[in-house]
Design a protein around this motif. Sequence first.
Motif, short mmCIF file in Angstrom:
data_model
loop_
_atom_site.label_atom_id
_atom_site.label_comp_id
_atom_site.label_asym_id
_atom_site.label_seq_id
_atom_site.Cartn_x
_atom_site.Cartn_y
_atom_site.Cartn_z
N ARG A 1 -3.11 2.53 -1.50
CA ARG A 1 -3.15 1.58 -0.38
C ARG A 1 -3.36 0.16 -0.87
N GLY A 2 -3.91 0.03 -2.05
CA GLY A 2 -4.12 -1.27 -2.67
C GLY A 2 -3.90 -1.13 -4.15
N GLY B 1 -0.78 2.69 -10.07
CA GLY B 1 -1.48 1.59 -9.42
C GLY B 1 -0.62 0.69 -8.57
N VAL B 2 0.69 0.95 -8.45
CA VAL B 2 1.56 0.11 -7.62
C VAL B 2 1.42 0.54 -6.16
N CYS B 3 1.01 -0.41 -5.32
CA CYS B 3 0.82 -0.11 -3.89
C CYS B 3 2.00 -0.56 -3.05
N GLY B 4 2.91 -1.35 -3.62
CA GLY B 4 4.06 -1.84 -2.89
C GLY B 4 4.99 -2.62 -3.79
N VAL B 5 6.18 -2.93 -3.27
CA VAL B 5 7.20 -3.65 -4.02
C VAL B 5 7.67 -4.85 -3.22
N LEU B 6 7.70 -6.01 -3.86
CA LEU B 6 8.34 -7.20 -3.30
C LEU B 6 9.76 -7.22 -3.85
N ALA B 7 10.75 -6.98 -2.99
CA ALA B 7 12.15 -6.92 -3.39
C ALA B 7 12.87 -8.16 -2.91
N ILE B 8 13.57 -8.85 -3.81
CA ILE B 8 14.26 -10.09 -3.48
C ILE B 8 15.77 -9.86 -3.56
N GLY B 9 16.46 -10.04 -2.43
CA GLY B 9 17.90 -9.84 -2.36
C GLY B 9 18.26 -8.64 -1.52
N GLU C 1 -1.38 -3.46 3.58
CA GLU C 1 -1.13 -3.88 4.96
C GLU C 1 -1.61 -5.30 5.21
N ALA C 2 -2.80 -5.64 4.69
CA ALA C 2 -3.34 -6.99 4.86
C ALA C 2 -2.46 -7.99 4.12
N TRP C 3 -1.97 -7.61 2.95
CA TRP C 3 -1.09 -8.50 2.17
C TRP C 3 0.19 -8.80 2.95
N VAL C 4 0.75 -7.76 3.58
CA VAL C 4 1.97 -7.96 4.36
C VAL C 4 1.72 -8.88 5.54
N GLU C 5 0.61 -8.66 6.27
CA GLU C 5 0.30 -9.50 7.43
C GLU C 5 0.14 -10.96 7.04
N ARG D 1 8.34 -0.94 9.44
CA ARG D 1 7.83 0.43 9.40
C ARG D 1 6.31 0.43 9.29
N ARG D 2 5.69 -0.65 9.81
CA ARG D 2 4.22 -0.67 9.86
C ARG D 2 3.73 0.33 10.89
#
Length: 354
Positions: A228-229, A249-257, A324-328, A344-345
């Motif tokens: 989650r973090g 340890g990867v909680c998410g991906v920032l994808a560009i494009g 989730e807090a990072w996205v917000e 998809r939150r």
Amino acid sequence: MNSPTADFVMVVHGPEAFDAGDVERLIGLLAPQRVLVAGVMGRTAAEESGLPATCTDERPSAVFDTLNGRTYLVNRGKTPESGRIFGEIIAGRLESKRGLVHVECSNRTVYCWDRTDDALAGEIAERTGFVLVRETSARARPEGVREVRGCLPGEAVFVNGIVIGTATEETVVLTSEGGTLRAVSGLDPKPHGFEKLLRAGLPDLDTAWCKSGPVRRVPPGRGERTFRGGRVAVIDHCGHTLYREIGEGVCGVLAIGDDTTAVCGHICSHAGIPVFGVVDGDADAIVKPGYAPGSVVVEVTCGRDDDVGREVAATRGLTPPCWEAWVEETLRTLAGRVRIVVDRREGNDAMRRV
């Protein structure tokens, strides 16, 4: 099963042979000692299949050059001709010049490329019922010129994982001259794609990864979310590098494009990792869409996805305690400059597109 092919290594290229059930059937018929998988989407399909396989980011020719034993390639081309062309390309690139046994599932053919292992090819053909065909690969190519063969007009053409345009003929001819890359024929170019590709430097056309068509035709699987973090991995117009980044340890991906976001969403859906995608609406429909819960995709309404995505990567901390807090907070910083196109939150529809 006591098979004469049990000591051999099966090298599988791409996801199609897994998705169509070819690999499972061939494992049952040939009982290989090992199964190696080459290609990013091949790895995703292999993991979803649950079959025993070892995955690598290396291209098939590089995989074969590292193997000393008796090996064979398994592939399912989008058409029988494109499958045959792929085998010819791999055979022509082998440094060992030892030839290649190529099991092409699209037309049930075992190709013997060049001076290959005839006994192995014959055994595979006998056990599978495939037709045995002997072929010779073409090795000579003009310097600085690359042909991408087996294209279907209207499909995307890639160089090193970046879409550079749409095929208008069965063969796309590219050339590098004067410090740049240009299309000679067969391509409706995508200028922004060429710009993205050249940003990393002029590619070597002899060794560049070139392909055409979708990277996978079936929807992605769904995996369980682990973190989650932790760390946010940044993938900037190079979706084929994703597996190198989504480790522990990867909680998410920032994808560009657009295309990068589509590829990351597809792979990360299988891995259970949410994606924050930054797009500008020029997607090429190269993969079936899919996003893990917690994912958000925003379309830039002012500017380009390159600039906005890199701004997010540079100004937002990439080790958040909570995805989730990072996205917000990221959405708040982009207010008025983007619109949400996939959400998809928690509390939203399965994949709400606005």
